[in-house]
Design an enzyme around this catalytic site. Structure first.
Site, mmCIF file in Angstrom:
data_model
loop_
_atom_site.group_PDB
_atom_site.id
_atom_site.type_symbol
_atom_site.label_atom_id
_atom_site.label_comp_id
_atom_site.label_asym_id
_atom_site.label_seq_id
_atom_site.Cartn_x
_atom_site.Cartn_y
_atom_site.Cartn_z
ATOM 1 N N SER A 145 -24.846 6.111 -15.532
ATOM 2 C CA SER A 145 -23.933 5.531 -14.883
ATOM 3 C C SER A 145 -23.168 7.168 -13.987
ATOM 4 O O SER A 145 -23.464 7.641 -13.864
ATOM 5 C CB SER A 145 -22.489 4.874 -15.876
ATOM 6 O OG SER A 145 -21.839 4.732 -15.367
ATOM 7 N N GLU A 384 -12.485 -4.374 -17.045
ATOM 8 C CA GLU A 384 -12.112 -2.839 -18.348
ATOM 9 C C GLU A 384 -10.869 -2.207 -17.382
ATOM 10 O O GLU A 384 -10.937 -1.863 -16.362
ATOM 11 C CB GLU A 384 -13.285 -2.556 -18.510
ATOM 12 C CG GLU A 384 -14.098 -2.961 -18.989
ATOM 13 C CD GLU A 384 -15.494 -2.268 -19.701
ATOM 14 O OE1 GLU A 384 -15.845 -2.265 -21.018
ATOM 15 O OE2 GLU A 384 -16.288 -1.514 -18.598
#
Length: 539
Positions: A145, A384
């Site tokens: 990521s 999130e």
């Protein structure tokens, strides 16, 4: 704060890609060392080859474990395999292909032999499984990521297309560590045979008109700046602009495993965190060149939104705006479709949900919790606080079950095109209606024993009855939305809240806190949060 945060990296900040790859093959982990074991966090196994935390042994063993896991689950369809632009991603993909080939798994890789964003893999899995085949597909994404250039990452997405749950990841990690400890005995390897290919980019981009109002964006002629931050979305943005006739500029098309063009993050590290004003400093500086500009991390599962009037939006602020906009305009979503949020996201979302008359579905940290609701349409949006989200198609069916930074970036353009106001201007309207919350995450030291204790705390262990002068209204150790353990505690009042969770990688615990009163009140909340948690831990 590092004294060069937000400035362009210097030569001494850069890794040696050849040395990184050499270490991947030459170093071998000692799984008796906790730092070198296979550990699946919320987004797979991550680490650097330099410290024996992400090496060929890890990937061979993890892939063999995934093969055995999917066999045990009766998964016999193709496995979609994608990778991002990190220096360790290509060698890790090659290692995985050797194991998958030896085990007879049908693997579909990118037809362009190029990079693949996480949401494109999720989209591919769901598309295949929706088509009525006799078998089911799953996938692997090779990515750490937004992590620094020296890191590699490896994550598994089962047939639901989203992040694997803890039962699956625990089994895979334990089996992988067994295989490494046994000297990789039991790991099958073979020269990769010609695999099937899949045009991830074409299938993903061609479908975007079913989830984003691309016609409105094109008609508005707003000038969009898209910064892939050197990640897997770089070739996707160019096709999106061409396919839909958008006035879109790919701000930086450079792909460099050193990320020499990046500005340093808050701690002086190169980190492709599109929610950080330091990592996004170059795009923020150019904010007046575009009507809206956006960034993505290396695998494009996160988003950053930059507006001319406000610069980089706080992820919590943008989530609240996205929810307000979507639930007001997606008329074919189920009328009872809930709003999904992690319990450490801003309570501004709670107030927006109340104004919309929608159910708020509050879950623990981790996007995996949103997967079932997105699949059946009972959750319209899942987001999130760390700038990751996805939402349903116009018709109320599932789009992706993993975070989609490209989607959320395009939504910012849709909001501007349809309403004539930037997302940051919309957030100012929410502040005028609901108040102006102040939010921050800080870390506090904790031993491994204290972290383990914190993860098991109950709300009943909190003896305090006030927080920063206000009566405590809830002491939570399980999420209100689904009753799942949060691995820590959350304490709320009418005007503020804090949550405390142990770090999975450092000897600290994280304190998330928010106040609708102001900065000084937030500092009181943070200070009392630490005292409350330390008292519960006996520290």
């Amino acid at each position: 704060m590092h004294d060069r945060a937000g400035t362009v990296a210097l030569p001494e900040d850069l890794i040696d890609p050849e040395a990184l790859v050499a270490a991947y093959y030459d170093l071998h982990p000692d799984v008796t060392d906790p730092e070198q074991k296979v550990i699946f966090g919320t987004s797979g196994h991550r680490g650097s080859s330099f410290n024996s935390a992400f090496n060929e042994d890890h990937i061979l063993a993890i892939t063999q474990a995934i093969v055995e896991y999917r066999a045990g689950q009766g998964i016999t369809g193709p496995l979609f395999l994608g990778r991002d632009t990190h220096g360790l991603s290509l060698p890790a993909e090659r290692s995985a292909l050797e194991v998958l080939a030896a085990n007879g798994v049908t693997v579909w890789t990118d037809s362009r032999h190029s990079w693949t964003p996480t949401p494109a893999v999720s989209h591919a899995i769901l598309k295949y499984n929706r088509e009525g085949h006799d078998d089911q597909a799953d996938g692997i994404v090779v990515t750490p990521s937004h992590n620094p250039p020296a890191d590699g990452g490896f994550k598994y997405n089962p047939p639901h297309g989203g992040p694997a749950d803890s039962d699956a990841t625990s089994w895979i990690a334990n089996r992988a560590n067994e295989l490494i400890a046994a000297g990789l005995e039991g790991v099958k390897r073979a020269e990769p045979t010609p695999a099937g290919t899949y045009d991830f980019r074409e299938n993903y981009v061609a479908d975007l008109g079913n989830v984003i109002d691309m016609e409105a964006i094109a008609a508005s002629k707003i000038h969009i700046g898209a910064d892939p931050l050197g990640g897997a979305s770089v070739e996707y943005w160019s096709l999106i602009g061409e396919r839909y006739g958008l006035n879109l500029t790919v701000v930086n098309e450079t792909v460099d495993p050193r990320w020499a063009f990046m500005t340093l993050d808050w701690d002086g590290k190169i980190r492709m965190d599109c929610s950080s004003p330091y990592a996004m400093a170059s795009l923020i500086e150019r904010r007046h060149d575009f009507d809206i500009s956006t960034g993505n991390d290396a695998d494009a599962d996160r988003h950053g939104v930059v507006t001319p009037d406000a610069g980089l939006m706080n992820p919590n602020h943008y989530l609240a705006v996205a929810i307000q906009y979507l639930y007001s305009r997606r008329e074919h979503w189920r009328p009872d479709a809930a709003i999904g949020k992690t319990l450490v996201s801003s309570s501004m979302i709670d107030r927006v949900a109340g104004s919309l008359g929608r159910t708020l579905w509050e879950v623990p940290v981790g996007f995996k919790w949103f997967v079932p609701g997105l699949i059946d349409g009972s959750v319209g949006f899942g987001g999130e606080e760390s700038a990751g989200a996805s939402f349903l198609r116009f018709d109320g069916s599932v789009w992706t079950t993993d975070k989609d930074g490209i989607l959320l970036a395009l939504l910012a353009s849709e909001i501007l095109a349809v309403t004539g106001r930037t997302p940051s201007q919309h957030y100012a309207e929410l502040v005028a209606e609901f108040g102006d919350p102040v939010y921050q995450r800080v870390d506090a030291p904790a031993t491994k024993a204290q972290k383990a204790q914190l993860a098991k705390l109950s709300g009943d262990d909190i003896t305090a009855d006030t927080l920063a002068g206000d009566p405590i209204t809830a002491k939570l150790s399980h999420a209100p939305g689904n009753g799942a353990a949060i691995g820590g505690v959350k304490v709320t009042t009418d005007r503020a809240w804090f949550a405390a969770r142990p770090s999975g990688t450092e000897d600290v615990y994280k304190i998330y806190a928010e106040s609708f009163v102001g900065e000084e009140h937030l500092r009181e909340v943070q200070a009392e949060a630490k005292r409350i948690v330390d008292a519960a831990l006996g520290a």
